[in-house]
Design an enzyme around this catalytic site. Structure first.
Site, short mmCIF file in Angstrom:
data_model
loop_
_atom_site.label_atom_id
_atom_site.label_comp_id
_atom_site.label_asym_id
_atom_site.label_seq_id
_atom_site.Cartn_x
_atom_site.Cartn_y
_atom_site.Cartn_z
N ASP A 16 41.34 43.40 26.55
CA ASP A 16 39.91 43.33 26.21
C ASP A 16 39.21 44.66 26.40
O ASP A 16 38.56 45.17 25.49
CB ASP A 16 39.19 42.29 27.07
CG ASP A 16 39.39 40.86 26.56
OD1 ASP A 16 39.78 40.69 25.39
OD2 ASP A 16 39.15 39.92 27.35
N ARG A 96 31.46 41.62 42.04
CA ARG A 96 30.68 42.04 40.87
C ARG A 96 29.51 42.96 41.20
O ARG A 96 29.31 43.98 40.54
CB ARG A 96 30.20 40.83 40.06
CG ARG A 96 31.36 40.00 39.48
CD ARG A 96 32.29 40.87 38.67
NE ARG A 96 33.40 40.15 38.08
CZ ARG A 96 34.68 40.36 38.38
NH1 ARG A 96 35.01 41.25 39.30
NH2 ARG A 96 35.63 39.70 37.76
N ASP A 125 30.15 35.90 35.40
CA ASP A 125 30.26 37.33 35.67
C ASP A 125 29.28 38.17 34.85
O ASP A 125 28.75 39.16 35.32
CB ASP A 125 31.71 37.80 35.43
CG ASP A 125 32.61 37.38 36.58
OD1 ASP A 125 32.09 37.19 37.70
OD2 ASP A 125 33.83 37.24 36.36
N SER A 177 43.85 32.97 33.13
CA SER A 177 42.95 34.09 33.31
C SER A 177 42.84 34.32 34.82
O SER A 177 42.50 33.40 35.57
CB SER A 177 41.58 33.75 32.71
OG SER A 177 40.61 34.58 33.31
N1 ARG Z 1 34.79 30.93 38.89
C1 ARG Z 1 34.79 32.14 39.64
C2 ARG Z 1 33.41 32.72 39.71
O1 ARG Z 1 32.60 32.49 38.86
C3 ARG Z 1 35.78 33.16 39.11
C4 ARG Z 1 35.50 33.69 37.72
C5 ARG Z 1 36.58 34.57 37.17
N2 ARG Z 1 37.79 33.84 37.04
C6 ARG Z 1 38.88 34.19 36.36
N3 ARG Z 1 39.90 33.43 36.47
N4 ARG Z 1 38.93 35.25 35.63
O2 ARG Z 1 33.13 33.44 40.63
#
Ligand code: ARG
Length: 405
Positions: A16, A96, A125, A177
């Site tokens: 990506d 983040r 995110d 993911s």
């Molecule tokens: N659900 C989690 C959050 O919002 C992780 C998000 C990213 N997850 C991932 N498998 N890429 O903090």
């Protein structure tokens, strides 16, 4: 809005963000500078600069943020007891705001008007990146190609990458993911999207399954000073080392798996699994020491703070005044949270087996049923009478009042 000449992109080197890099460069006719943070992703970042430059970046930066992540993001969340919906230690969510801070600072240093990220339009995110960026620099422009561009599938992105000679590894596609850092691993997609399906063994990245874990328990002693974990088994460690150590020993014993249906900020319920051995162990141990050292009222109030704190972190509001205020509350409470907690790790379980503290409020002479008892049982008589007086009064009145059915 003036034209964009320079963009700083949060870059992982995956498909990506590689495609985004080139796409941004062509769409905006702008220079793209990549920014990659080392947060303990468990993958080598070697070669990532070269890859970015070959893909078309004008400059590529890597920054090791592990220490800052643990000290300034993970630690406050641990001391606050922040577990989203009571379970998720917030590894992704805590990373983040720090990555975004790095992006914004780099953009300012490089004189870039915009930053870009590779988050989808369905997740949390995007919210965390963008809310943080605007909180740190209200003028900065944010680009989110995944929400806007023409590609609808991985295959289309791969075709674009091949057409543009973008170096990508078209490896066997993982169905999951995965987002990983020192505080934990977040795993979703593939068969995990069916909440009735047990997570397949290949979905877990680091933890042994309980049945494969050693058949002898492991005992560990974790020392805290004012709510900060400082040592294990009598040896001092830096926070980064300590977390790495607990991740290893926890994972080897099958500890730290979490399976959760969670409420995303954008209104979707999603099923995600997590592996966070150090986080699970440390939250448990820390909470235990609080049980011993905090007075009852503070202890009972703390979960309110923990709940609000975890919501703020999850919902992208790290840089909010309320989060800072809650940190002050937490700091005040942690002055007495020092001592040692003993735990037993065994086949997927972590159990507390002992705790001690110089600030312990546990007084054996009050608690004991043995000879050294100093509690005045006679004093309880009047206390109990008055404690129950209101209920007694209601009951007396009840006798006179009309019959209820
Ligand atoms: N659900 C989690 C959050 O919002 C992780 C998000 C990213 N997850 C991932 N498998 N890429 O903090």
């Amino acid at each position: 809005m003036g034209s964009i000449k320079k963009i700083v992109l949060a870059y992982s080197g995956g498909l990506d963000t590689s495609v985004i890099l080139r796409w941004l460069k062509e769409k905006y006719k702008a220079q793209v500078i990549t920014y990659t943070a080392n947060l303990g992703q468990g993958i080598s970042l070697e070669g990532i600069k070269e890859k970015a430059l070959r893909t078309g970046a004008s400059k590529a930066y890597i920054e090791d943020l592990r220490e800052e992540f643990c000290q300034n993001y993970v630690l406050p969340a641990l001391r606050a007891g922040a577990l989203y919906e009571g379970k998720y230690p917030l590894a992704t969510a805590l990373a983040r705001p720090l990555i975004t801070k790095g992006l914004v600072h780099l953009a300012e240093k490089e004189g870039a008007e915009a930053i870009a990220h590779g988050c989808s339009g369905k997740g949390n995110d995007q919210v965390r990146f963008e809310v943080t960026a605007k909180a740190l620099n209200p003028e900065i422009i944010i680009l989110a190609p995944l929400r806007e561009w023409e590609f609808n599938s991985r295959e289309e992105e791969i075709r674009y990458a091949q057409l543009k000679n973008i170096p990508i590894q078209v490896k066997e596609e993982s169905p999951y993911s995965i987002d990983r850092n020192l505080w934990g691993i977040s795993i979703e997609c593939g068969s995990l999207e069916d909440p009735w399906t047990e997570p397949p063994s290949d979905s877990y990245q680091i933890t042994k399954s309980p049945e494969d874990a050693p058949s002898k328990p492991v005992y560990i002693e974790i020392e805290f000073k004012e709510g900060v974990p400082v040592g294990i088994n009598g040896k001092n460690y830096s926070l980064v080392e300590l977390i790495e150590w607990l991740n290893k020993i926890g994972a080897d014993n099958g500890v730290g798996r979490i399976d959760l249906i969670e409420n995303r900020l954008v209104g979707i319920k999603s099923r995600e699994i997590y592996e966070a051995p150090a986080a699970v162990i440390l939250h448990q141990a820390h909470r235990e020491l609080e049980s011993m050292t905090l007075d009852k009222d503070t202890l009972h109030f703390k979960p309110i703070v923990s709940g609000i704190y975890s919501d703020l972190v999850y919902n992208g509001l790290w840089y909010s005044p309320l989060r800072k205020a809650l940190d002050s509350f937490t700091n005040e409470t942690q002055k007495v949270v020092s001592g040692i907690v003993r735990m037993r790790l065994f086949k997927g379980n972590s159990q507390i087996t002992g705790r001690k503290s110089p600030y312990s409020l546990y007084d054996k002479k009050l608690a004991t049923y043995g000879e050294e008892d100093i509690f005045n049982q006679k004093a309880s008589k009047g206390f109990v009478q008055i404690w129950g007086l209101s209920l007694q009064t209601i009951a007396k009145l009840g006798k006179k009042s009309p019959k209820k059915n």
